[in-house]
Design a protein around this motif. Structure first.
Motif, PDB file in Angstrom:
ATOM      1  N   GLU A   1     -40.861 -67.418  -2.646  1.00 51.06           N
ATOM      2  CA  GLU A   1     -40.930 -68.126  -4.091  1.00 51.06           C
ATOM      3  C   GLU A   1     -41.320 -67.050  -5.036  1.00 51.06           C
ATOM      4  O   GLU A   1     -41.485 -67.483  -6.201  1.00 51.06           O
ATOM      5  CB  GLU A   1     -42.080 -69.257  -4.037  1.00 51.06           C
ATOM      6  N   GLU A   2     -41.967 -66.061  -4.828  1.00 51.40           N
ATOM      7  CA  GLU A   2     -42.324 -65.058  -5.794  1.00 51.40           C
ATOM      8  C   GLU A   2     -41.415 -64.605  -6.639  1.00 51.40           C
ATOM      9  O   GLU A   2     -41.504 -63.945  -7.611  1.00 51.40           O
ATOM     10  CB  GLU A   2     -43.296 -63.864  -5.077  1.00 51.40           C
TER      11      GLU A   2
ATOM     12  N   PHE B   1     -39.450 -66.232  -8.109  1.00 52.56           N
ATOM     13  CA  PHE B   1     -39.414 -67.146  -9.288  1.00 52.56           C
ATOM     14  C   PHE B   1     -40.313 -66.638 -10.446  1.00 52.56           C
ATOM     15  O   PHE B   1     -40.688 -67.119 -11.557  1.00 52.56           O
ATOM     16  CB  PHE B   1     -39.321 -68.356  -9.101  1.00 52.56           C
TER      17      PHE B   1
ATOM     18  N   GLN C   1     -41.825 -73.118  -8.963  1.00 56.34           N
ATOM     19  CA  GLN C   1     -42.297 -71.986  -8.196  1.00 56.34           C
ATOM     20  C   GLN C   1     -43.296 -72.816  -7.169  1.00 56.34           C
ATOM     21  O   GLN C   1     -42.918 -72.349  -6.097  1.00 56.34           O
ATOM     22  CB  GLN C   1     -43.048 -70.875  -8.883  1.00 56.34           C
TER      23      GLN C   1
ATOM     24  N   SER D   1     -41.046 -74.415  -4.564  1.00 52.37           N
ATOM     25  CA  SER D   1     -40.103 -73.644  -3.980  1.00 52.37           C
ATOM     26  C   SER D   1     -40.789 -73.238  -2.846  1.00 52.37           C
ATOM     27  O   SER D   1     -40.352 -72.851  -1.637  1.00 52.37           O
ATOM     28  CB  SER D   1     -39.700 -72.248  -4.800  1.00 52.37           C
TER      29      SER D   1
END
Length: 415
Positions: free
Chosen positions: A221-222, A224, A407, A410
């Motif tokens: 997710e990082e 995003f 994020q 996600s």
């Protein structure tokens, strides 16, 4: 392992399969007692299954020990049919597989890893295929398909309308895209500069790729939080915030394009013939060009692969059929029959593809086309992003706060 992002399409894109282990392995009953003949079952989607007939005949003429049985599967039923085949183990020999399904079914062990056959069959991981297409065949270091055909998105624009407003060429980058869109949207009520399909999962990632964003699977997710991604979403929102695009669905894009209310939009190769057939009055007043970008003129790549069902008893025959369908000359003939674009770059040397200036642009765009991450969770993540952008564009939600929430969502999907 790093994956580039893309759509798709198209988009768009599904599976082919037949019953490869259902008792035909000796071929006796199915082939009049000829025990040396193999029946190869193939599932293809809808009209593509119907179009395969003449190609099967040509293949059988060159391989008299193989009989090919094609079953056309309706697109709406394809996913369920494949799930059933996986669960029962009584599946196909060869299957047409959409790029967005690779991770889900390869992860479930549904397909044969073709990497171990690459030395014998040079169509496997052949770099003559567009890079974006090859990216979508790879899952967890295995190769689960051979690109069959591809599609991508380009910019359609009204040359006459742009010229009337002082633009002799289409926009080449993001700044020019906004400049042209603002000028055209200022024509009056009901007039827009551009059209964005808000239901298309590929559109937001395309903007991100154009801004230099790449998806690194290890960062989950990082990805995003990357400024390149956030800046691209802000740019996307600008078209809605300034009313350069229609927020509601409005008239079909073919009508809006012909009327001039929506003089620019992005779409795939199928739209070329649709416009030629449905809007002859503007023939000569429109053209296509590569999508304008910030860091690169990126688009998404879609299409279909040909894969081998894991339980098949006919691996060699399956790969012979896939090899035949993947030859440049076969792909050219498939294009002429179906208008599906060749996945092999050398096929684009064909005179018909080169002489059609509009189709040639798609060949250029494919060199800058990016594949979506081959992750089983990707379609859900992409749908979450569309929902977030809808709340921003239509509901007035704060962009930064909404993307922070996206994020976090996600993270639950990707970890």
């Amino acid at each position: 392992m790093k994956f580039k992002k893309s759509l798709a399409m198209f988009a768009g894109v599904l599976a082919v399969a037949g019953c490869g282990n259902d008792g035909d392995s000796n071929g006796d009953q199915a082939n009049g007692g000829d025990g040396d003949k193999v029946t190869l079952d193939v599932w293809a989607m809808g009209e593509e299954g119907n179009a395969l007939g003449s190609f099967v005949e040509a293949f059988e003429n060159e391989h008299d020990n193989i009989e090919v049985n094609v079953q056309a599967i309706p697109w709406d039923n394809a996913h369920d049919n494949l799930l059933t085949a996986v669960a029962s183990g009584n599946g196909p020999d060869v299957l047409q597989l959409g790029t967005t399904w690779v991770a889900e079914f390869a992860g479930a062990g549904a397909f044969l890893d073709l990497s171990e056959y690459a030395d014998e069959y040079d169509v496997i991981s052949n770099d003559d295929f567009f890079e974006g297409a090859l990216d979508t065949t790879v899952y967890d270091d295995g190769v689960y398909g051979v690109p069959w055909y591809v599609d991508t998105r380009v910019l359609f624009y009204r040359t006459d309308i742009l010229a009337e407003h002082g633009f002799s060429e289409p926009p080449q980058d993001w700044d020019e895209m906004l400049e042209v869109s603002r000028e055209l949207a200022d024509r009056g009520d009901g007039m827009y500069g551009y059209d964005i399909d808000q239901n298309d999962q590929l559109v937001p990632p395309i903007f991100a790729w154009q801004n230099g964003w790449e998806f690194n699977e290890e960062e989950a997710e990082e990805n995003f939080a990357d400024p390149a991604f956030r800046e691209a979403m802000a740019y996307y929102h600008t078209f809605f915030d300034e009313e350069l695009v229609q927020v509601t669905e409005g008239v079909p894009i073919e009508q809006g394009f012909e009327e001039g209310s929506k003089p620019m939009f992005s779409s795939g190769p199928w739209m070329v013939n649709i416009l030629r057939d449905s809007a002859p009055d503007i023939d000569g007043d429109w053209d296509v060009t590569m999508l304008p970008g910030s860091e690169r003129n990126a688009s998404a790549i879609g299409g279909s692969h040909l894969s081998v069902f894991a339980e098949t008893e006919h691996v060699e025959e399956s790969l012979e059929f896939i090899t035949y369908m993947s030859q440049p000359e076969t792909q050219v003939e498939w294009f002429k029959e179906t208008n599906a674009l060749p996945a092999r770059q050398s096929a684009w040397d064909d005179e018909e593809l080169q002489e059609d200036e509009k189709l040639a642009v798609f060949g250029d765009q494919l060199e800058e086309a990016v594949a979506p991450p081959v992750l089983s969770q990707w379609e859900n993540v992409a749908q979450d992003l569309l929902s977030s952008l809808e709340r921003i564009n239509r509901g007035g939600a704060d962009l930064d706060e909404e993307l922070d929430d996206f994020q976090q969502n996600s993270a639950r999907r990707l970890n």
